[in-house]
Scaffold this motif. Structure first.
Motif, mmCIF file in Angstrom:
data_model
loop_
_atom_site.group_PDB
_atom_site.id
_atom_site.type_symbol
_atom_site.label_atom_id
_atom_site.label_comp_id
_atom_site.label_asym_id
_atom_site.label_seq_id
_atom_site.Cartn_x
_atom_site.Cartn_y
_atom_site.Cartn_z
ATOM 1 N N VAL A 164 0.852 -1.190 0.000
ATOM 2 C CA VAL A 164 0.000 0.000 0.000
ATOM 3 C C VAL A 164 0.887 1.240 0.000
ATOM 4 O O VAL A 164 1.787 1.371 0.836
ATOM 5 C CB VAL A 164 -0.931 0.023 1.229
ATOM 6 C CG1 VAL A 164 -1.782 1.290 1.230
ATOM 7 C CG2 VAL A 164 -1.823 -1.209 1.243
ATOM 8 N N GLN A 165 0.633 2.135 -0.938
ATOM 9 C CA GLN A 165 1.380 3.394 -1.004
ATOM 10 C C GLN A 165 0.739 4.407 -0.065
ATOM 11 O O GLN A 165 -0.483 4.573 -0.070
ATOM 12 C CB GLN A 165 1.353 3.953 -2.428
ATOM 13 C CG GLN A 165 2.414 4.992 -2.708
ATOM 14 C CD GLN A 165 3.779 4.355 -2.911
ATOM 15 O OE1 GLN A 165 3.952 3.513 -3.764
ATOM 16 N NE2 GLN A 165 4.746 4.763 -2.109
ATOM 17 N N VAL A 166 1.550 5.055 0.755
ATOM 18 C CA VAL A 166 1.041 6.094 1.653
ATOM 19 C C VAL A 166 1.758 7.405 1.366
ATOM 20 O O VAL A 166 2.868 7.424 0.820
ATOM 21 C CB VAL A 166 1.223 5.715 3.141
ATOM 22 C CG1 VAL A 166 0.380 4.505 3.497
ATOM 23 C CG2 VAL A 166 2.686 5.469 3.475
ATOM 24 N N ALA A 181 -9.678 -1.326 4.905
ATOM 25 C CA ALA A 181 -9.058 -1.767 6.159
ATOM 26 C C ALA A 181 -7.541 -1.799 6.039
ATOM 27 O O ALA A 181 -6.813 -1.364 6.947
ATOM 28 C CB ALA A 181 -9.590 -3.145 6.544
ATOM 29 N N MET A 182 -7.045 -2.304 4.913
ATOM 30 C CA MET A 182 -5.605 -2.375 4.705
ATOM 31 C C MET A 182 -5.016 -0.975 4.543
ATOM 32 O O MET A 182 -3.941 -0.666 5.079
ATOM 33 C CB MET A 182 -5.302 -3.241 3.481
ATOM 34 C CG MET A 182 -3.854 -3.657 3.358
ATOM 35 S SD MET A 182 -3.558 -4.787 1.959
ATOM 36 C CE MET A 182 -4.311 -6.298 2.575
ATOM 37 N N GLY A 183 -5.715 -0.110 3.824
ATOM 38 C CA GLY A 183 -5.246 1.261 3.653
ATOM 39 C C GLY A 183 -5.201 2.017 4.965
ATOM 40 O O GLY A 183 -4.234 2.739 5.253
ATOM 41 N N ASP A 184 -6.233 1.851 5.781
ATOM 42 C CA ASP A 184 -6.261 2.516 7.088
ATOM 43 C C ASP A 184 -5.123 2.020 7.981
ATOM 44 O O ASP A 184 -4.501 2.802 8.713
ATOM 45 C CB ASP A 184 -7.604 2.274 7.777
ATOM 46 C CG ASP A 184 -8.748 3.033 7.116
ATOM 47 O OD1 ASP A 184 -8.473 3.971 6.343
ATOM 48 O OD2 ASP A 184 -9.918 2.678 7.366
ATOM 49 N N PHE A 237 -3.918 3.607 -2.512
ATOM 50 C CA PHE A 237 -4.316 2.299 -3.016
ATOM 51 C C PHE A 237 -3.161 1.303 -3.031
ATOM 52 O O PHE A 237 -2.110 1.555 -2.456
ATOM 53 C CB PHE A 237 -5.040 2.445 -4.350
ATOM 54 C CG PHE A 237 -6.227 3.361 -4.208
ATOM 55 C CD1 PHE A 237 -7.379 2.926 -3.582
ATOM 56 C CD2 PHE A 237 -6.161 4.686 -4.632
ATOM 57 C CE1 PHE A 237 -8.464 3.779 -3.401
ATOM 58 C CE2 PHE A 237 -7.240 5.547 -4.459
ATOM 59 C CZ PHE A 237 -8.389 5.095 -3.842
ATOM 60 N N GLU A 238 -3.385 0.163 -3.660
ATOM 61 C CA GLU A 238 -2.510 -0.987 -3.430
ATOM 62 C C GLU A 238 -2.100 -1.651 -4.736
ATOM 63 O O GLU A 238 -2.646 -1.369 -5.803
ATOM 64 C CB GLU A 238 -3.225 -2.001 -2.526
ATOM 65 C CG GLU A 238 -4.183 -2.954 -3.219
ATOM 66 C CD GLU A 238 -5.389 -2.284 -3.858
ATOM 67 O OE1 GLU A 238 -5.902 -2.829 -4.848
ATOM 68 O OE2 GLU A 238 -5.832 -1.220 -3.389
ATOM 69 N N ARG A 239 -1.122 -2.545 -4.599
ATOM 70 C CA ARG A 239 -0.689 -3.369 -5.727
ATOM 71 C C ARG A 239 -0.329 -4.758 -5.200
ATOM 72 O O ARG A 239 0.162 -4.898 -4.076
ATOM 73 C CB ARG A 239 0.497 -2.731 -6.441
ATOM 74 C CG ARG A 239 1.658 -2.363 -5.540
ATOM 75 C CD ARG A 239 2.696 -1.545 -6.297
ATOM 76 N NE ARG A 239 3.777 -1.123 -5.420
ATOM 77 C CZ ARG A 239 3.820 0.061 -4.803
ATOM 78 N NH1 ARG A 239 2.830 0.926 -4.969
ATOM 79 N NH2 ARG A 239 4.837 0.388 -4.027
ATOM 80 N N ASP A 240 -0.579 -5.751 -6.014
ATOM 81 C CA ASP A 240 -0.264 -7.131 -5.656
ATOM 82 C C ASP A 240 1.117 -7.479 -6.204
ATOM 83 O O ASP A 240 1.374 -7.327 -7.399
ATOM 84 C CB ASP A 240 -1.323 -8.076 -6.230
ATOM 85 C CG ASP A 240 -1.187 -9.490 -5.685
ATOM 86 O OD1 ASP A 240 -0.122 -10.100 -5.900
ATOM 87 O OD2 ASP A 240 -2.137 -9.980 -5.049
ATOM 88 N N CYS A 241 2.002 -7.924 -5.317
ATOM 89 C CA CYS A 241 3.388 -8.237 -5.691
ATOM 90 C C CYS A 241 3.710 -9.698 -5.367
ATOM 91 O O CYS A 241 4.826 -10.033 -4.969
ATOM 92 C CB CYS A 241 4.355 -7.320 -4.949
ATOM 93 S SG CYS A 241 3.979 -5.570 -5.099
#
Length: 236
Positions: free
Chosen positions: A148-150, A191-194, A162-166
């Motif tokens: 997740v990029q913050v 939930a993952m972003g928070d 948002f996110e990326r699958d690696c």
């Protein structure tokens, strides 16, 4: 020293380190701070907080970020580590506390192979990082690797981008990154972003950073995810 000297000669007020090793070098950031030059990125304290994996996990527990069951303590005796692995239940993952990039890591399938794996991890960790402290985590058999990029400012505000699958990797190095991550529900993404933002705020993070999670995709886990580590830079 050469970079700082060049900055002083040219009247540079700020330095952006890119995304190489210098971007996670706390000593460099501290030297810039002492020279009165702005580092475009997190403070040295945030880099240090995430540089030690065991200490980082303690901070994440304090922030309420989910963690894989494991041992992250200071007692590094062989017998104690073996006992903790037995309590966690095999398979377990041995990881270098000061490490990254797949170095100093072993999956241990049973107690019989624990000591040999521990010795090997310590040698590799000492050679790569000058530090042979280890942590132990329950090994997730079917995990997905989701990042997740913050982005955070200097006033305690943070957002996730948002996110990326690696998950497709070779020797613990990513081969393909897919965004948005497939199979993510709106609720799981939020939930993952928070959790990623809580992680960043816990260490006073500033700028762009990457929080890495393991998402348990085994049957019956229903979207359980766990903090793995944070890259204190723009991850590529």
């Amino acid at each position: 020293d050469a970079v700082i000297e060049a900055a002083k000669r040219t009247g540079t007020g700020a330095i952006h380190p890119g995304y190489g090793f210098l971007s996670e070098n706390g000593t460099f950031v501290k030297a810039l701070e002492q020279a009165g030059i702005t580092f475009v990125g997190p403070p040295a304290s945030a880099i240090a907080a995430m540089g030690d994996k065991s200490a980082a996990k303690a901070r994440m527990a304090n922030a309420g970020v989910p963690l894989v069951p494991g041992y992250h303590g200071d007692d590094q005796g062989d017998a104690l580590l073996r006992s903790e692995a037995d309590k966690i239940g095999y398979p377990v993952m041995l990881k270098a506390s000061a490490g990254g990039g797949g170095k100093g890591m072993r999956v241990v399938e049973s107690g019989e192979g624990f000591q040999a794996a521990l010795d090997g991890c310590r040698r590799e960790s000492k050679a790569a990082f000058g530090d042979d402290r280890m942590l132990i985590e329950k090994y997730l058999v079917q995990p997905r690797h989701v990042e997740v990029q913050v982005f955070c400012d200097r006033y305690g505000n943070g957002v996730y981008l948002f996110e990326r699958d690696c998950s497709v990797q070779r020797r613990h190095q990513k081969v393909i990154e897919e965004a948005p991550a497939p199979g993510m529900t709106t609720e799981l993404r939020a939930a993952m972003g928070d959790a990623a933002v809580r992680a960043a705020r816990e260490i006073g993070y500033v700028g762009a950073g990457t929080v890495e999670f393991l998402l348990d995709s085994s049957p019956g886990q229903d979207g359980a995810f766990y903090f793995m580590e944070m890259n204190t830079r723009l991850q590529v």
